[in-house]
Design an enzyme around this catalytic site. Structure first.
Site, short mmCIF file in Angstrom:
data_model
loop_
_atom_site.label_atom_id
_atom_site.label_comp_id
_atom_site.label_asym_id
_atom_site.label_seq_id
_atom_site.Cartn_x
_atom_site.Cartn_y
_atom_site.Cartn_z
N SER A 149 6.06 3.09 -7.75
CA SER A 149 6.40 4.49 -8.01
C SER A 149 5.39 5.21 -8.91
CB SER A 149 7.82 4.60 -8.58
OG SER A 149 8.75 4.03 -7.67
N GLU A 153 3.17 -5.69 -9.33
CA GLU A 153 4.11 -4.76 -8.71
C GLU A 153 5.53 -5.30 -8.86
OE1 GLU A 153 2.10 -2.15 -5.53
OE2 GLU A 153 2.55 -4.04 -4.55
N HIS A 190 1.55 -9.12 -0.83
CA HIS A 190 2.40 -7.97 -1.16
C HIS A 190 3.86 -8.43 -1.11
CE1 HIS A 190 4.50 -4.16 -0.98
NE2 HIS A 190 3.41 -3.65 -1.54
N GLU A 222 6.47 -7.17 0.02
CA GLU A 222 7.17 -6.99 1.29
C GLU A 222 6.85 -8.14 2.25
OE1 GLU A 222 5.86 -2.96 2.00
OE2 GLU A 222 7.01 -2.34 0.24
N ASN A 271 -1.87 1.98 -0.66
CA ASN A 271 -1.34 1.12 0.39
C ASN A 271 -0.47 1.98 1.30
OD1 ASN A 271 -0.01 -0.74 1.97
ND2 ASN A 271 1.10 -1.72 0.29
N TRP A 272 -0.97 2.26 2.49
CA TRP A 272 -0.24 3.15 3.41
C TRP A 272 0.97 2.46 4.03
CZ3 TRP A 272 -4.75 5.81 6.64
CH2 TRP A 272 -5.57 6.52 5.76
N LYS A 273 1.05 1.14 3.90
CA LYS A 273 2.12 0.36 4.55
C LYS A 273 2.14 0.69 6.05
CE LYS A 273 4.37 0.05 0.13
NZ LYS A 273 5.60 -0.17 -0.65
N GLY A 333 8.95 1.86 -4.36
CA GLY A 333 9.64 2.78 -3.47
C GLY A 333 10.99 3.24 -3.98
N GLY A 350 1.91 3.34 -3.18
CA GLY A 350 2.48 3.40 -1.84
C GLY A 350 2.73 4.84 -1.43
N GLY A 351 3.96 5.30 -1.64
CA GLY A 351 4.38 6.63 -1.18
C GLY A 351 3.41 7.75 -1.51
P1 13P Z 1 5.42 2.92 -4.12
O1 13P Z 1 4.24 3.56 -4.82
O2 13P Z 1 5.88 3.70 -2.94
O3 13P Z 1 6.50 2.54 -5.07
O4 13P Z 1 4.87 1.53 -3.48
C1 13P Z 1 4.20 0.63 -4.29
C2 13P Z 1 3.61 -0.42 -3.44
O5 13P Z 1 4.29 -1.27 -2.90
C3 13P Z 1 2.15 -0.40 -3.25
O6 13P Z 1 1.70 -1.58 -2.67
#
Ligand code: 13P
Length: 250
Positions: A212, A167, A95, A97, A9-11, A173, A233-234
Site C-alpha cells: 500500500s 512486503e 512474491h 502471492e 509490480n503490475w501483477k 492491497g 502494486g496498485g
Molecule cells: P500494493 O501496493 O497494491 O499493496 O501491492 C504491493 C505488492 O504486492 C507489490 O509487489
C-alpha cells in the site's frame, strides 16, 4: 550511498496497449540523473512491449517470476535465460502471492533466486509475514526462515547482486500500510542479520518496502534509514500515481 529504487509490480493487469502507454509515460516522466531508479514488472506477454517503450531510457524492467530450471520439459514456464533474451535486467522471486497460491516454497524460491543470479539477472527477493504470523509474534522467525533458505543456497555472496523487498502480507492491497517505524524495525532486523555474515554486502543491499505504498506515504517510508525504496502494486498501474511516488522522493 544506496540509490532509492521505485519498482512497480503490475501483477496480472493490463493489456498490450496499456503496457506500451504506461511504460512509455513512466520512462519519459522521470529524470535519470537523480538518485532514484525506476523499474516496472509487467506480465510476461508484455515484456517485449515494455522493452520497446523503454529503449534508450533509464527505465528498467523485469518479469514477475522465473522458473528455477534452465530449459526443457516445463510447459508454461519461463527460464531466466529467456528473460535475459527479452532484455530484462531483473526479476521478482518469492512474491507472497506466489508463495501462498502457486507452490513457491522457501526452497523453490531459493532455487529461482539462484537461477536468476546465474543468468545475470538481478533477483528482487520478496519476503514478509502474514497477519496471523505477525499477531502470533512470529514476524522475525518467518523472515529469518525465508532468508535462511536463500542463504543456504547461495551464501551471503548471493545478496551482493540482489535486491530485497519486505512486503508484509497484511499490507498488500489492503490500504493498510505498515507505519514507517514498523517497517524500519523489520528492515533493520534484516540488515543486521545479513551484516553478521558480511557487513559490506549488507550495507550495500537495497531493501525495499512493499504494501500500500502511494505518493502520500512514500516520502516518510523511504526516509527511514534502512528503507531503500518500494515495491508498488496498485499505485504502479497509472503513470500519474506511480510518478507521484517518484516525485515525492526524487
Ligand atoms: P500494493 O501496493 O497494491 O499493496 O501491492 C504491493 C505488492 O504486492 C507489490 O509487489
Amino acid at each position: 550511498m544506496r540509490k532509492i529504487l521505485v519498482a512497480g509490480n503490475w501483477k496480472m493487469n493490463g493489456s498490450n496497449a496499456m503496457a506500451k502507454e504506461l511504460a512509455s509515460a513512466v520512462a519519459n516522466g522521470f529524470n535519470s540523473s537523480s538518485s532514484v531508479e525506476m523499474a516496472v514488472f509487467p506480465p510476461f506477454p508484455y515484456l517485449n512491449a515494455v522493452a520497446e517503450a523503454s529503449a534508450g531510457t533509464a527505465l528498467q524492467f523485469g518479469a514477475q517470476d522465473v522458473n528455477e530450471n534452465q530449459a526443457g520439459a516445463h510447459t508454461g514456464e519461463t527460464s531466466a535465460a529467456m528473460l535475459v533474451d527479452l532484455q530484462c535486467q531483473m526479476v521478482l522471486v518469492g512474491h507472497s502471492e506466489r508463495r501462498a497460491n502457486y507452490g513457491d516454497s522457501d526452497a523453490r524460491v531459493a532455487d529461482k533466486f539462484a537461477a536468476a543470479l546465474s543468468a545475470g539477472l538481478l533477483p528482487v527477493l520478496c519476503i514478509g509475514e502474514s497477519l496471523e504470523e505477525r499477531e502470533g509474534g512470529e514476524t522475525e522467525a518467518v523472515i529469518s526462515r525465508q532468508l535462511d533458505a536463500v542463504l543456504a543456497k547461495t551464501g551471503i555472496d548471493g545478496f551482493a547482486k540482489a535486491v530485497l523487498a519486505y512486503e508484509p502480507v497484511w499490507a498488500i492491497g489492503t490500504g493498510k500500510t505498515a507505519s514507517p517505524e514498523q517497517a524500519q524495525e523489520i528492515h533493520a532486523f534484516i540488515r543486521d542479520k545479513l551484516s553478521a555474515l558480511d557487513g559490506i554486502i549488507a550495507g550495500q543491499l537495497r531493501i525495499l518496502y512493499g504494501g500500500s505504498v502511494k505518493g502520500s506515504n512514500a516520502a516518510e517510508l523511504f526516509a527511514q534509514t534502512d528503507i531503500d525504496g518500494g515495491l508498488i502494486g496498485g499505485a504502479s498501474l497509472t503513470a500519474e500515481d506511480f510518478l507521484a511516488i517518484y516525485n515525492a522522493v526524487a
